[in-house]
Design an enzyme around this catalytic site. Structure first.
Site, mmCIF file in Angstrom:
data_model
loop_
_atom_site.group_PDB
_atom_site.id
_atom_site.type_symbol
_atom_site.label_atom_id
_atom_site.label_comp_id
_atom_site.label_asym_id
_atom_site.label_seq_id
_atom_site.Cartn_x
_atom_site.Cartn_y
_atom_site.Cartn_z
ATOM 1 N N GLU A 21 -0.290 0.698 -4.462
ATOM 2 C CA GLU A 21 1.002 1.187 -4.150
ATOM 3 C C GLU A 21 1.845 0.184 -4.655
ATOM 4 O O GLU A 21 1.506 -1.091 -4.847
ATOM 5 C CB GLU A 21 1.174 1.337 -2.378
ATOM 6 N N LYS B 59 4.272 -2.965 -3.961
ATOM 7 C CA LYS B 59 4.431 -4.029 -2.921
ATOM 8 C C LYS B 59 6.015 -4.614 -3.023
ATOM 9 O O LYS B 59 6.263 -5.181 -3.819
ATOM 10 C CB LYS B 59 3.569 -5.222 -3.100
ATOM 11 N N ARG C 83 9.135 -5.287 7.106
ATOM 12 C CA ARG C 83 8.208 -4.526 7.645
ATOM 13 C C ARG C 83 8.832 -3.629 8.729
ATOM 14 O O ARG C 83 9.543 -4.190 9.425
ATOM 15 C CB ARG C 83 6.955 -5.386 8.148
ATOM 16 N N ARG D 182 7.823 -6.801 12.109
ATOM 17 C CA ARG D 182 6.282 -7.297 11.993
ATOM 18 C C ARG D 182 6.063 -7.795 13.222
ATOM 19 O O ARG D 182 4.952 -7.831 13.817
ATOM 20 C CB ARG D 182 6.369 -8.269 10.968
ATOM 21 N N GLU E 63 7.924 -0.194 4.997
ATOM 22 C CA GLU E 63 8.724 -1.516 4.595
ATOM 23 C C GLU E 63 10.200 -0.965 4.409
ATOM 24 O O GLU E 63 10.652 0.216 3.685
ATOM 25 C CB GLU E 63 8.210 -1.955 3.227
ATOM 26 N N PHE F 176 4.393 3.864 4.137
ATOM 27 C CA PHE F 176 2.906 3.934 3.357
ATOM 28 C C PHE F 176 2.038 4.316 4.371
ATOM 29 O O PHE F 176 0.621 4.088 3.829
ATOM 30 C CB PHE F 176 2.873 2.339 2.546
ATOM 31 N N ARG G 9 -6.372 -8.522 9.407
ATOM 32 C CA ARG G 9 -6.353 -8.933 8.059
ATOM 33 C C ARG G 9 -7.569 -8.301 7.411
ATOM 34 O O ARG G 9 -8.683 -9.312 7.904
ATOM 35 C CB ARG G 9 -6.018 -10.238 7.865
ATOM 36 N N LYS H 71 -3.727 -7.430 -1.639
ATOM 37 C CA LYS H 71 -2.224 -7.679 -2.461
ATOM 38 C C LYS H 71 -2.485 -8.350 -3.734
ATOM 39 O O LYS H 71 -3.079 -9.258 -3.649
ATOM 40 C CB LYS H 71 -1.124 -8.329 -1.570
HETATM 41 P P1 AMP Z 1 2.619 -10.802 2.512
HETATM 42 O O1 AMP Z 1 4.157 -10.961 3.518
HETATM 43 O O2 AMP Z 1 2.895 -11.460 1.228
HETATM 44 O O3 AMP Z 1 1.374 -11.349 3.544
HETATM 45 O O4 AMP Z 1 2.465 -9.451 2.176
HETATM 46 C C1 AMP Z 1 2.189 -8.436 3.222
HETATM 47 C C2 AMP Z 1 3.503 -7.738 3.521
HETATM 48 O O5 AMP Z 1 3.735 -6.892 2.342
HETATM 49 C C3 AMP Z 1 3.329 -6.584 4.646
HETATM 50 O O6 AMP Z 1 3.423 -7.356 5.886
HETATM 51 C C4 AMP Z 1 4.375 -5.615 4.332
HETATM 52 O O7 AMP Z 1 5.517 -6.153 5.020
HETATM 53 C C5 AMP Z 1 4.759 -5.838 3.087
HETATM 54 N N1 AMP Z 1 4.309 -4.723 1.966
HETATM 55 C C6 AMP Z 1 5.016 -4.027 1.127
HETATM 56 N N2 AMP Z 1 4.747 -3.124 0.393
HETATM 57 C C7 AMP Z 1 3.578 -2.947 1.160
HETATM 58 C C8 AMP Z 1 2.695 -1.779 0.961
HETATM 59 N N3 AMP Z 1 2.531 -0.763 -0.069
HETATM 60 N N4 AMP Z 1 1.605 -1.764 1.774
HETATM 61 C C9 AMP Z 1 1.425 -2.713 3.007
HETATM 62 N N5 AMP Z 1 2.470 -3.738 3.153
HETATM 63 C C10 AMP Z 1 3.288 -3.790 2.102
#
Ligand code: AMP
Length: 521
Positions: free
Chosen positions: A207, A209, A214, A229, A258, A294, A366, A372
């Site tokens: 998907e 990102k 969130r 979040r 998101e 998502f 997690r 990611k």
């Molecule tokens: P990070 O903030 O870098 O740890 O990445 C995780 C965050 O990416 C999640 O908390 C979501 O807010 C965001 N996110 C964006 N796209 C997606 C997706 N397709 N699936 C899950 N989370 C996503």
């Protein structure tokens, strides 16, 4: 009525033992000594999720308050402290400071340390929520599986504590999600790249990102609520993104997604602008808030968290219009995934998420089920110290020392950077880091490890230069992550795994000057 002191004291004892069973027993002893109306608060405090939520005072103010005269004897009860914090939260800035000072003067040093660490997410006891659930199992005499199941649908340990030991303790434990109450969202693990994230070889979901905010969307009949979040209600700001997104036939729904500011080609604006648009700030011309759903955790009476992602996505497709679904492909082809990643990046998105189709939704956890993938490595690290700048940056706190999270919850230095800082950011750093200073050594100001910063790096290498035995190359600040707690920072183990064995050891062989200049100003 139990004293707040009992929490601070137990927390110290729990931190002092490494054995999970002993930690759980210490917490059990405390929990069984409490009144029914104290258990939820106590559980909240002991998992660094204070019942009052954020009280609107910054970290610096809280640390400054720890310097006012302290009480010598503990006198305040858990509920009195909660009441005091509620008063601070509901007052205007000036009055809040007066109330805060009065409260801090009634607490002992030990109680204040505990209070501030819980409020700033720096409580170090080990295994916070997991251990507390074990303690609740012991204290209630219920089956562990029953308590853990309740935890998966209730979202916070405080709510589980209330259910097993509070006023409604005789009632059966909830086994279902309660609508319009925020749930702890599932988190993703970092990965080295698509090759690693798809190494298992099976079909995965890839998907976009999207770098927005969130959004957990709850629909119950006519009522819709959106939670961030951290579980804050962002319904008002997010409402424009929801228009027409959910089919009218759906009467009960929990979505994960998101919200981001995008144009008609789904090109995204930087995260800060989405954030400010959600808070009612200006909307750049041609852009609108858009929901990228998502996941689906509940639909029309059925909880789906334990169902595989593939079934949850079927529910999502049935509930949400196509335009509000996160763009994705399902494939086992690395080439197709690469193309998809390149397209996502070309539209200004951060990268992609690679998800296992047979995985359950793990609330608040997690796992390896969501990975990611970003083109440039970006890590969330914690600032441990900062150096006074020289030349044009004289008088400003500039070069930050970066720490990754070790196994025991402490932070290990992995590099420094003074890149990517605007004049405005330097001024902020200079104020902020002096406010959370612990001590100074020559030109280095050491600070409490509470500030999470997102760092983009060119590479991670093995190195003897820093205690973690890895060093970051070409590190630069992307942004400070006020939405993240230090315990959400990336781990040292993750950085080590990314640094191939046998890359030059900076301590052993003389590194190129260009590389050296990154670490010393
Ligand atoms: P990070 O903030 O870098 O740890 O990445 C995780 C965050 O990416 C999640 O908390 C979501 O807010 C965001 N996110 C964006 N796209 C997606 C997706 N397709 N699936 C899950 N989370 C996503």
């Amino acid at each position: 009525m139990a004293l707040f002191h009992a929490l601070a004291e137990t927390s110290l004892k729990v931190a002092a033992t490494r054995k999970k069973t002993e930690k759980a027993e210490l917490l059990r002893d405390l929990l069984v000594s409490l009144e029914k109306d104290e258990v939820a608060s106590a559980a909240g405090w002991l998992t660094a999720e204070p019942p009052c939520g954020a009280i609107g005072l910054g970290h610096a103010t809280l640390y400054a308050l720890t310097k006012v005269r302290a009480a010598t004897e503990p006198t305040m009860t858990i509920l009195e402290v909660g009441h005091g914090l509620g008063e601070i939260k509901s007052s205007g800035k000036r009055a809040a400071l007066v109330h805060a000072r009065a409260l801090f003067e009634r607490l002992t040093h030990e109680e204040r340390r505990f209070l501030v660490s819980a409020l700033t997410y720096t409580l170090r006891q080990g295994g916070l929520a997991g251990v507390l659930l074990s303690a609740l199992t012991l204290a209630s005499g219920r089956e562990e599986a029953e308590v853990r199941r309740a935890a998966t649908v209730m979202g916070t340990t405080a709510r589980v504590a209330e259910a097993v030991l509070g006023a409604a303790r005789e009632h059966p434990l909830p086994t279902a999600i309660s609508l319009l109450t925020p749930l702890a969202p599932m988190l993703a693990s970092p990965s080295d790249g698509l090759t690693e994230a798809m190494a298992d070889g099976g079909t995965v979901r890839v998907e976009w990102k999207v770098d927005g905010v969130r959004a957990q969307v709850h629909v119950s009949g006519e009522t819709t609520r959106v939670f961030s979040r951290q579980g804050n209600d962002i319904t008002e700001g997010a409402r424009p993104a929801l228009v027409g997104a959910v089919h009218h036939s759906v009467s009960a729904l929990v979505l994960d997604g998101e919200v981001a500011l995008v144009n008609d080609e789904l090109r995204a604006r930087p995260f800060q602008e989405t954030f400010s648009a959600l808070a009612g700030g200006p909307m750049p011309p041609g852009y609108r808030l858009h929901l990228f759903a998502f996941d689906c955790l509940h639909k029309d009476g059925e909880d789906l968290v334990e169902h595989p992602l593939s079934s949850r996505l079927a529910a999502l497709r049935a509930a949400v219009v196509l335009g509000a679904q996160m763009p994705a492909i399902e494939t086992d082809s690395l080439d197709l995934a690469r193309e998809f990643l390149a397209d996502a990046e070309s539209r200004g998105h951060e990268g992609v998420m690679v998800k296992k189709l047979d995985s359950a939704y793990r609330l608040g956890a997690r796992g390896e089920a969501w990975r990611k993938v970003k083109k440039v490595h970006a890590f969330d690290l914690v600032v441990l110290a900062v150096e006074w700048g020289s030349g044009r940056r004289k008088g400003l706190l500039s070069n930050i020392h970066l720490g990754a999270r070790g196994d025991d919850g402490t932070f290990v230095m992995v590099g420094k950077t003074f890149k990517g800082m605007t004049d405005e950011l330097l001024a902020w750093q200079t104020r902020h880091f002096q406010e959370i200073e612990t001590h100074r050594e020559e030109h280095v100001v050491h600070v409490r490890p509470v500030t999470v910063v997102e760092i983009e790096v060119g590479d991670v290498q093995r190195s003897q230069r820093y205690p973690g035995h890895v060093a970051l190359r070409f590190a630069r600040v992307v942004r400070y992550r006020e939405d993240k707690r230090p315990e959400e920072a990336d781990t040292l183990a993750h950085l080590v795994a990314l640094a191939p064995e046998g890359t030059p050891k900076a301590g052993a062989t003389k590194p190129a000057t260009k590389q050296l200049s990154l670490f010393s100003e």
